[in-house]
Write a protein that holds these residues in place. Sequence first.
Motif, PDB file in Angstrom:
ATOM      1  N   SER A 296     -20.562 -19.237 -42.922  1.00  0.00           N
ATOM      2  CA  SER A 296     -21.993 -19.448 -43.106  1.00  0.00           C
ATOM      3  C   SER A 296     -22.177 -20.958 -43.007  1.00  0.00           C
ATOM      4  N   GLY A 297     -23.332 -21.396 -42.576  1.00  0.00           N
ATOM      5  CA  GLY A 297     -23.521 -22.839 -42.391  1.00  0.00           C
ATOM      6  C   GLY A 297     -22.815 -23.344 -41.157  1.00  0.00           C
TER       7      GLY A 297
ATOM      8  N   GLU B 208     -17.140 -42.475 -28.335  1.00  0.00           N
ATOM      9  CA  GLU B 208     -17.792 -43.680 -27.831  1.00  0.00           C
ATOM     10  C   GLU B 208     -16.838 -44.877 -27.817  1.00  0.00           C
TER      11      GLU B 208
ATOM     12  N   ARG C 125     -30.539 -27.074 -30.345  1.00  0.00           N
ATOM     13  CA  ARG C 125     -30.276 -27.767 -29.079  1.00  0.00           C
ATOM     14  C   ARG C 125     -29.593 -26.905 -28.022  1.00  0.00           C
TER      15      ARG C 125
ATOM     16  N   GLU D 112     -19.744 -32.394 -34.096  1.00  0.00           N
ATOM     17  CA  GLU D 112     -20.217 -32.964 -32.831  1.00  0.00           C
ATOM     18  C   GLU D 112     -20.541 -34.458 -33.001  1.00  0.00           C
ATOM     19  N   ALA D 113     -21.213 -34.794 -34.116  1.00  0.00           N
ATOM     20  CA  ALA D 113     -21.541 -36.197 -34.355  1.00  0.00           C
ATOM     21  C   ALA D 113     -20.266 -37.024 -34.482  1.00  0.00           C
ATOM     22  N   PHE D 114     -19.271 -36.462 -35.169  1.00  0.00           N
ATOM     23  CA  PHE D 114     -18.003 -37.166 -35.358  1.00  0.00           C
ATOM     24  C   PHE D 114     -17.309 -37.383 -34.005  1.00  0.00           C
TER      25      PHE D 114
ATOM     26  N   GLU E  22     -18.740 -37.546 -31.108  1.00  0.00           N
ATOM     27  CA  GLU E  22     -19.494 -38.551 -30.345  1.00  0.00           C
ATOM     28  C   GLU E  22     -19.166 -39.958 -30.855  1.00  0.00           C
ATOM     29  N   MET E  23     -19.026 -40.055 -32.190  1.00  0.00           N
ATOM     30  CA  MET E  23     -18.713 -41.348 -32.800  1.00  0.00           C
ATOM     31  C   MET E  23     -17.338 -41.840 -32.323  1.00  0.00           C
TER      32      MET E  23
ATOM     33  N   LEU F 142     -12.883 -37.219 -40.756  1.00  0.00           N
ATOM     34  CA  LEU F 142     -14.067 -36.450 -41.173  1.00  0.00           C
ATOM     35  C   LEU F 142     -13.606 -35.416 -42.184  1.00  0.00           C
TER      36      LEU F 142
ATOM     37  N   GLN G 230     -24.569 -26.359 -39.317  1.00  0.00           N
ATOM     38  CA  GLN G 230     -24.377 -27.677 -39.929  1.00  0.00           C
ATOM     39  C   GLN G 230     -22.958 -28.181 -39.702  1.00  0.00           C
TER      40      GLN G 230
ATOM     41  N   GLU H 187     -16.797 -22.348 -45.476  1.00  0.00           N
ATOM     42  CA  GLU H 187     -16.670 -21.027 -46.089  1.00  0.00           C
ATOM     43  C   GLU H 187     -15.951 -20.129 -45.096  1.00  0.00           C
TER      44      GLU H 187
ATOM     45  N   TYR I  49     -31.074 -28.621 -34.413  1.00  0.00           N
ATOM     46  CA  TYR I  49     -30.355 -27.363 -34.647  1.00  0.00           C
ATOM     47  C   TYR I  49     -30.436 -26.371 -33.501  1.00  0.00           C
TER      48      TYR I  49
ATOM     49  N   SER J  61     -25.706 -34.702 -30.574  1.00  0.00           N
ATOM     50  CA  SER J  61     -25.952 -34.369 -31.983  1.00  0.00           C
ATOM     51  C   SER J  61     -27.064 -35.245 -32.556  1.00  0.00           C
TER      52      SER J  61
ATOM     53  N   LYS K  79     -21.147 -27.519 -37.152  1.00  0.00           N
ATOM     54  CA  LYS K  79     -21.073 -27.933 -35.761  1.00  0.00           C
ATOM     55  C   LYS K  79     -21.716 -29.304 -35.566  1.00  0.00           C
ATOM     56  N   THR K  80     -22.867 -29.517 -36.197  1.00  0.00           N
ATOM     57  CA  THR K  80     -23.546 -30.809 -36.048  1.00  0.00           C
ATOM     58  C   THR K  80     -22.654 -31.943 -36.542  1.00  0.00           C
ATOM     59  N   ARG K  81     -22.010 -31.718 -37.694  1.00  0.00           N
ATOM     60  CA  ARG K  81     -21.151 -32.775 -38.233  1.00  0.00           C
ATOM     61  C   ARG K  81     -19.977 -33.057 -37.307  1.00  0.00           C
TER      62      ARG K  81
ATOM     63  N   PHE L 200     -21.038 -41.415 -41.376  1.00  0.00           N
ATOM     64  CA  PHE L 200     -22.251 -40.663 -41.703  1.00  0.00           C
ATOM     65  C   PHE L 200     -21.929 -39.615 -42.746  1.00  0.00           C
TER      66      PHE L 200
ATOM     67  N   LYS M 122     -25.162 -27.569 -47.730  1.00  0.00           N
ATOM     68  CA  LYS M 122     -26.033 -26.613 -47.040  1.00  0.00           C
ATOM     69  C   LYS M 122     -27.003 -25.914 -47.993  1.00  0.00           C
TER      70      LYS M 122
END
Lengths: 258, 372
Positions: free
Chosen positions: B352-353, B370, A67, B362-364, B366-367, B343, B356, B348, A65, A77, B358-360, A118, A123
Amino acid sequence: MYVGIDAGASATKAIIINERGMHISHAIVPSGINFKFSSQKALRKALKDAHLNSGNILHSVATGYGRALIDAESTSSEITCISRGVHKLLPSARTIIDVGGQDSKAIRINEGGRVLNFIMNDKCAAGTGKFLEVMASTLRMPIEELGKLHLKASNPVKISSTCTVFAESEVISHISQGIKIEDVIAGLQDAIAERIYNMCSRIGFAKDFAFTGGVAKSQGFVEALSKKVGAIPLIPEEPQIICALGAALAAIKKHKEK
Amino acid sequence: MNILTAFKDSLLTRHNMAEKWSSGGKPVVGWSCTYTPEEIIYAADALPVMVFGNPESAKLADAYIPTNTCSFLRSNFNSALKGNYNYLDGFVASSSCDNRDKIFDMWRYYLKLPYFHFINTPHSKTRKAHKFFYEEILRFKTSLEETLGKRISASALKNAIQVYNENRSLLKRVYNLRRNDPPLISGAEALEIVLSSMIMEKKAHNKMLKKLLVEAPHRIDPPKDAVRVLISGSIMDNIDPFKIVESVGGNIVADDLCTGSAYFWDMVGSDTNPIRAITRRYLNKIPSAFMLEQKERFRHTIKMAKQFNVEAAIILVLKFCDAHMFDAPQLANELKEEGLPVLYLEWEHSLSGRAQLKTRIEAFMEMVGEVK
């Protein structure tokens, strides 16, 4: 040397590996409120253990979080890092469950370690390490005790609420009814295991599943999850640093690309 | 490109702009759903402005509206309660989702505006629905005429249609700048441009669009190569979610949003009776999720994905946005059948959140990146 730093919601992890991806040293410190500070502290500790200094670092990658807030050459990520770390140590794993301080994740990967799909929890604290922390504090015991006491349970209670706040009231009400504390604890861990299992079912389960994150250190919780899934998870020796390991492996790749 | 700043500024200064217009003696009429025929308002020499929310907490509104409702609507009602929309001479709503319909009642009950009107928009496109909607638009025109004390002439309507159609075709050309790879403008920029069209006087907006179309091919700082993303989902009056996607390896090149392509994709056709032409356009346009025209909506989304060479899709649904939540699993299936990774994210309005989210994303990215 290559460095991976995972600035997680509860703990910050730093790992140092060599160019073949072999572990040299690592450190885990509480994240507190300043990721920059905690990451520097973790890295200093890891460097000291390895008798190295910052001049030996060829590339570093940050994840978690915090990073974006810490000094590293690039970021990645958590999902990608966890997958990479697991694939390195447990190449047969195709499903990963990671339960950390603030969230839980289920990841499907292919034979090359690439992320196929994934899912992350909503939250709130339900189904995360935070839930266990809150319960441990309600029960006035260190969090490590939860896992040990769980194993002594003979008749786990049913905790119907996975909301942290409501579950806390449920715990208090069970205790006030004189139910044994180990049975309450087992009930709590079963409730989170169920929640995580249900989340994971949405992306499907492939056999050979790995379990990582700080919560994988709780023996009682591992048992609860194994029961739910119907299989025993593969757990790395130090499950809390897998995400940092993935970041360090990314650092090798990034350095080669340069 | 300086012109891009002008679109951004128009959003930042939208309340001042409308107040200035109002102090010139011309009415400002707020609207809240893209099924509101803005041409009628424009033809009455009034300024139609879309009522947006504000990505702050909806503290005031929370005293009136349950929190398990649309956070966008709670937020724009909150802005109105705060007095941000005191300059409005009227507010027009159109029957869309349940939340929006009921929020109209709240506006009418609590806010002291001189004029309120509700258009009963049908949710299907049968012959009878067309006939009914035609009458509803006429009723709206008459009520506006009575309120403003002036007649809306056929020639004023035809002029409004012409100005609005020009805006639509210019916006389409702006969208086409993103067929390039990498695109010539970013998704966040494009969203800002569409949002500014919803609150500006259209002729002035047309001028800005023309300038943009001249400058864009020569810009020195176009977006860099990244995964080409389509965004589907609920209303989006805040560019921050787009910025998140574009900060982690995505370029948003297409969308099916009502504050995006669905706002301007369809033209008003020619007809001797301008009200009939307007009726047809609004009922036949790319359907919103509340319409019982799901297949047609999906068709547009998939067609756009193909036309703009999209590589991944993100369905961004506002929490408690029922219509989109019901549609999302089916749309995700359809997009996956086209070979696109998808994805699904709930967000909201107050963001808020954010970490989280952003992480989702960003991971998507990257997935998908690749494989690319």
